[in-house]
Design a protein around this motif. Sequence first.
Motif, short mmCIF file in Angstrom:
data_model
loop_
_atom_site.label_atom_id
_atom_site.label_comp_id
_atom_site.label_asym_id
_atom_site.label_seq_id
_atom_site.Cartn_x
_atom_site.Cartn_y
_atom_site.Cartn_z
N UNK A 119 2.00 37.01 28.58
CA UNK A 119 2.68 36.34 27.89
C UNK A 119 2.14 36.13 26.22
N UNK A 120 1.64 37.11 25.79
CA UNK A 120 1.50 37.58 24.46
C UNK A 120 0.63 36.44 23.68
N UNK A 121 -0.51 35.83 24.46
CA UNK A 121 -1.14 34.86 23.75
C UNK A 121 -2.46 35.53 23.41
N UNK A 122 -2.60 35.76 21.87
CA UNK A 122 -3.79 36.24 21.35
C UNK A 122 -4.83 35.51 20.87
N UNK A 123 -5.80 35.85 20.39
CA UNK A 123 -6.73 35.04 19.53
C UNK A 123 -6.12 34.52 18.59
N UNK A 124 -6.44 33.07 18.34
CA UNK A 124 -6.13 32.29 17.37
C UNK A 124 -4.63 32.03 16.98
N UNK A 125 -3.69 32.50 18.18
CA UNK A 125 -2.49 32.09 18.37
C UNK A 125 -2.11 30.57 18.89
N UNK A 126 -0.96 30.25 18.23
CA UNK A 126 -0.71 28.81 18.84
C UNK A 126 0.29 28.54 19.96
N UNK A 127 0.02 27.65 20.89
CA UNK A 127 0.73 27.70 22.09
C UNK A 127 1.28 26.15 22.03
N UNK A 128 2.52 26.18 23.03
CA UNK A 128 3.16 24.86 23.04
C UNK A 128 3.16 24.21 24.55
N UNK B 128 3.67 30.41 24.39
CA UNK B 128 3.35 30.93 23.09
C UNK B 128 4.36 30.17 22.12
N UNK B 129 3.89 29.71 20.83
CA UNK B 129 4.83 29.14 19.84
C UNK B 129 5.77 30.23 19.05
N UNK B 130 5.28 31.21 19.05
CA UNK B 130 5.95 32.46 18.12
C UNK B 130 6.94 33.22 18.93
N UNK B 131 7.02 32.79 20.09
CA UNK B 131 7.99 33.85 21.11
C UNK B 131 9.23 32.94 21.90
N UNK B 132 10.32 32.54 21.11
CA UNK B 132 11.30 32.07 21.76
C UNK B 132 11.97 32.81 22.77
N UNK B 133 12.03 34.17 22.57
CA UNK B 133 12.56 35.19 23.57
C UNK B 133 11.96 34.98 24.92
N UNK B 134 10.63 34.93 24.90
CA UNK B 134 9.80 34.95 25.95
C UNK B 134 10.05 33.58 26.80
N UNK B 135 10.46 32.36 25.75
CA UNK B 135 10.58 31.31 26.69
C UNK B 135 12.21 31.27 27.22
N UNK B 136 13.25 32.15 26.69
CA UNK B 136 14.35 32.05 27.23
C UNK B 136 14.24 33.00 28.46
N UNK B 137 13.29 34.10 28.35
CA UNK B 137 13.29 35.06 29.70
C UNK B 137 12.51 34.09 30.82
#
Length: 107
Positions: free
Chosen positions: A43-52, A64-73
């Motif tokens: 899911x592309x959650x790296x060190x120091x990244x933000x999650x919802x 993952x906060x930065x990835x709206x495309x993944x949420x749609x997927x």
Amino acid sequence: MPASVVLDLFTQLEYSLLVRKVRFMRVTSKGQVTIPRDLRETFGIGANSEVIFGIEGGKITITPKHDKGRLADRERLDRFLAALDRLEGSGDQTMNADAVMALTRDR
């Protein structure tokens, strides 16, 4: 079949396998928990990244906060898996593989 469709199906299957895997993690006294590496990588959650954090159907979700495309997927994949669940057991159990192949070849 376009390569993007094949890749999309592969991603969906990989996700469905991960979803069905059960993991137990201990929550620390500070409320922290480690996200397993395979889930972080998928899911592309790296060190120091933000999650919802969210709640869906009585379950806690992490996205993952930065990835709206993944949420749609993920939403699309959830609908796909729900459709598979609805179809489970709906086929003709008396047909063998040869009968199914003969049926599909005659079309």
